[in-house]
Design an enzyme around this catalytic site. Structure first.
Site, PDB file in Angstrom:
ATOM      1  N   GLU A 133       0.705  -1.373  -0.283  1.00 57.78           N
ATOM      2  CA  GLU A 133      -0.184   0.051   0.196  1.00 57.78           C
ATOM      3  C   GLU A 133       1.131   1.396   0.169  1.00 57.78           C
ATOM      4  O   GLU A 133       0.335   2.705   1.005  1.00 57.78           O
ATOM      5  CB  GLU A 133      -1.054  -0.336   1.403  1.00 57.78           C
ATOM      6  CG  GLU A 133      -1.902  -1.402   1.059  1.00 57.78           C
ATOM      7  CD  GLU A 133      -3.249  -1.225   2.103  1.00 57.78           C
ATOM      8  OE1 GLU A 133      -2.688   0.063   2.922  1.00 57.78           O
ATOM      9  OE2 GLU A 133      -3.570  -1.862   2.615  1.00 57.78           O
ATOM     10  N   GLU A 238      -6.143 -10.909  -0.991  1.00 60.61           N
ATOM     11  CA  GLU A 238      -6.814 -10.893  -0.027  1.00 60.61           C
ATOM     12  C   GLU A 238      -8.394 -10.747  -0.477  1.00 60.61           C
ATOM     13  O   GLU A 238      -8.509  -9.596   0.194  1.00 60.61           O
ATOM     14  CB  GLU A 238      -7.199  -9.127   0.900  1.00 60.61           C
ATOM     15  CG  GLU A 238      -5.150  -9.481   0.854  1.00 60.61           C
ATOM     16  CD  GLU A 238      -4.718  -8.332   1.616  1.00 60.61           C
ATOM     17  OE1 GLU A 238      -5.458  -7.775   2.649  1.00 60.61           O
ATOM     18  OE2 GLU A 238      -3.333  -7.696   2.128  1.00 60.61           O
TER      19      GLU A 238
HETATM   20  C1  XIL Z   1      -6.352  -6.173   8.569  1.00 64.37           C
HETATM   21  C2  XIL Z   1      -6.163  -7.311   8.661  1.00 64.37           C
HETATM   22  O1  XIL Z   1      -7.445  -8.604   8.301  1.00 64.37           O
HETATM   23  C3  XIL Z   1      -6.825  -7.676  10.812  1.00 64.37           C
HETATM   24  O2  XIL Z   1      -6.891  -8.453  11.066  1.00 64.37           O
HETATM   25  C4  XIL Z   1      -6.037  -5.954  11.140  1.00 64.37           C
HETATM   26  O3  XIL Z   1      -6.646  -5.541  12.216  1.00 64.37           O
HETATM   27  C5  XIL Z   1      -5.931  -5.151   9.991  1.00 64.37           C
HETATM   28  O4  XIL Z   1      -5.180  -5.426   8.431  1.00 64.37           O
HETATM   29  N1  XIL Z   1      -5.295  -4.439   3.289  1.00 64.37           N
HETATM   30  C6  XIL Z   1      -3.998  -5.473   3.636  1.00 64.37           C
HETATM   31  C7  XIL Z   1      -3.867  -5.971   5.315  1.00 64.37           C
HETATM   32  O5  XIL Z   1      -2.517  -5.327   3.555  1.00 64.37           O
HETATM   33  O6  XIL Z   1      -2.812  -6.160   6.518  1.00 64.37           O
HETATM   34  C8  XIL Z   1      -5.075  -5.799   5.865  1.00 64.37           C
HETATM   35  O7  XIL Z   1      -5.253  -7.288   6.631  1.00 64.37           O
HETATM   36  C9  XIL Z   1      -6.076  -5.404   5.809  1.00 64.37           C
HETATM   37  C10 XIL Z   1      -6.385  -4.233   4.665  1.00 64.37           C
END
Ligand code: XIL
Length: 324
Positions: A133, A238
């Site tokens: 990011e 994700e």
């Molecule tokens: C999220 C996790 O799933 C949560 O458990 C945590 O509290 C916050 O982060 N983008 C990403 C992930 O790259 O690492 C994030 O994951 C969601 C957004």
């Protein structure tokens, strides 16, 4: 027929890793979670356990227990392991205050972090999200603690540092870059430039949090194709599919399933080599606890319901994989 074959088995025949991003808790305490993960998925990503905050409880210590539990589970079950994430501006340790350091010290601090963490998992992690990011929604480089102290080249440096100690494929990972958006254009330009300069980038991760909005599959196809034309591998890293609470369709599970089906088909055709979803069961979804997400989005975005029963979305992914 496919009903008697696992998602994992069907995906293997198509050369696709199908994974889940997970936390350490359900893996330790929930037998159904372990079983479903091992039987149905061929890839795993620690959701937070490898982020700087969870890994570094104090200035001088690392705690790898949670990350090891997940990575070891993956290796024991012959899974593809994605590491996430070496350099990010969120989930930093509470004790970490940038103003305690000079810019040069921050650079050294980040280099040591990347060397320590990526080096420790040498040979055990298949792909690392090296930088997560780094691009803002308008396409500029995001002004983070790392950007402010190290300058724009911290992205290139992070990939170089990781390559010094890791044999994994090295990924840039972001959200909002799945389809042909302005932000995706900016990431394309960033990665093209890094490759031109010989920076060791192997792939791009498209997070695909389809929350309220579902990026157009045809646009995803074109976007994946152009990254592949640059010579990069592309993975969906994700994925979850939820609806805004004030805009839920009549049959949300069917709409969700259709979207999973379309994305799986496009991903295969365009040559992604992994499709990772943001959890095994709906019970584990971050939408159920993160920030104001529980109020904003429906909380059942994944392939298995909270009792670990396969949902229509599961059948849809299996069907898309089984079609020729
Ligand atoms: C999220 C996790 O799933 C949560 O458990 C945590 O509290 C916050 O982060 N983008 C990403 C992930 O790259 O690492 C994030 O994951 C969601 C957004």
């Amino acid at each position: 027929m496919t009903a008697d074959r696992s998602l994992r088995a069907v995906a293997a025949e198509r050369g696709l890793h199908v994974g889940a991003m997970i936390g350490p808790e359900p893996l330790r305490t929930e037998p159904r979670h372990r079983r479903t993960l091992a039987e149905e998925f061929s890839a795993v990503t620690p959701g937070s356990a490898l982020k700087m905050g969870p890994l570094r409880p104090s200035r001088d210590t690392y705690d790898f227990a949670d990350a090891d539990a997940i990575v070891d589970f993956g290796l024991e079950h012959d899974m593809y392991v994605r590491g996430h994430a070496l350099v990010w501006h969120r989930q930093l340790p509470e004790w970490f205050q940038p103003w305690d350091y000079t810019d040069d010290q921050l650079r050294e601090f980040l280099r040591d972090h990347v060397h320590t963490v990526a080096g420790r998992y040498y040979g055990r992690i298949d792909a690392w999200d090296v930088v997560n990011e780094a691009v803002a929604d308008d396409g500029s480089l995001r002004e983070t603690v790392w950007y402010d102290a190290l300058g724009a080249d911290y992205v290139a440096d992070a990939f170089r540092w990781a390559s010094e100690v890791s044999d994994a494929d090295l990924y840039y990972n972001d959200y909002g870059i799945e389809a042909l958006t302005e932000k995706a254009d900016a990431v394309y330009d960033l990665l093209a430039d890094l490759l031109d300069r010989g920076v060791p980038v192997d792939g791009v991760g498209l997070q695909l949090h389809a929350l309220g909005e579902r990026p157009d599959p045809e646009s995803i196809r074109e976007n994946v194709a152009r990254f592949r034309d640059l010579g990069l591998d592309v993975q969906i890293t994700e994925m979850d599919v939820a609806f805004a609470r004030d805009d839920v369709p009549d049959d949300p599970l069917a709409v969700q399933a259709d979207y999973y089906r379309e994305v799986t088909a496009v991903c295969l055709e365009a040559g992604c080599d992994a499709l990772v979803v943001a959890g095994v069961s709906d019970a584990n979804s971050w939408l159920r606890y993160f920030a104001d997400f529980p109020e904003r989005y429906t909380g059942d975005p994944l392939l298995f319901d909270e009792r670990y029963r396969p949902k229509p979305a599961y059948d849809a992914v299996v069907e898309a994989l089984a079609e020729d």
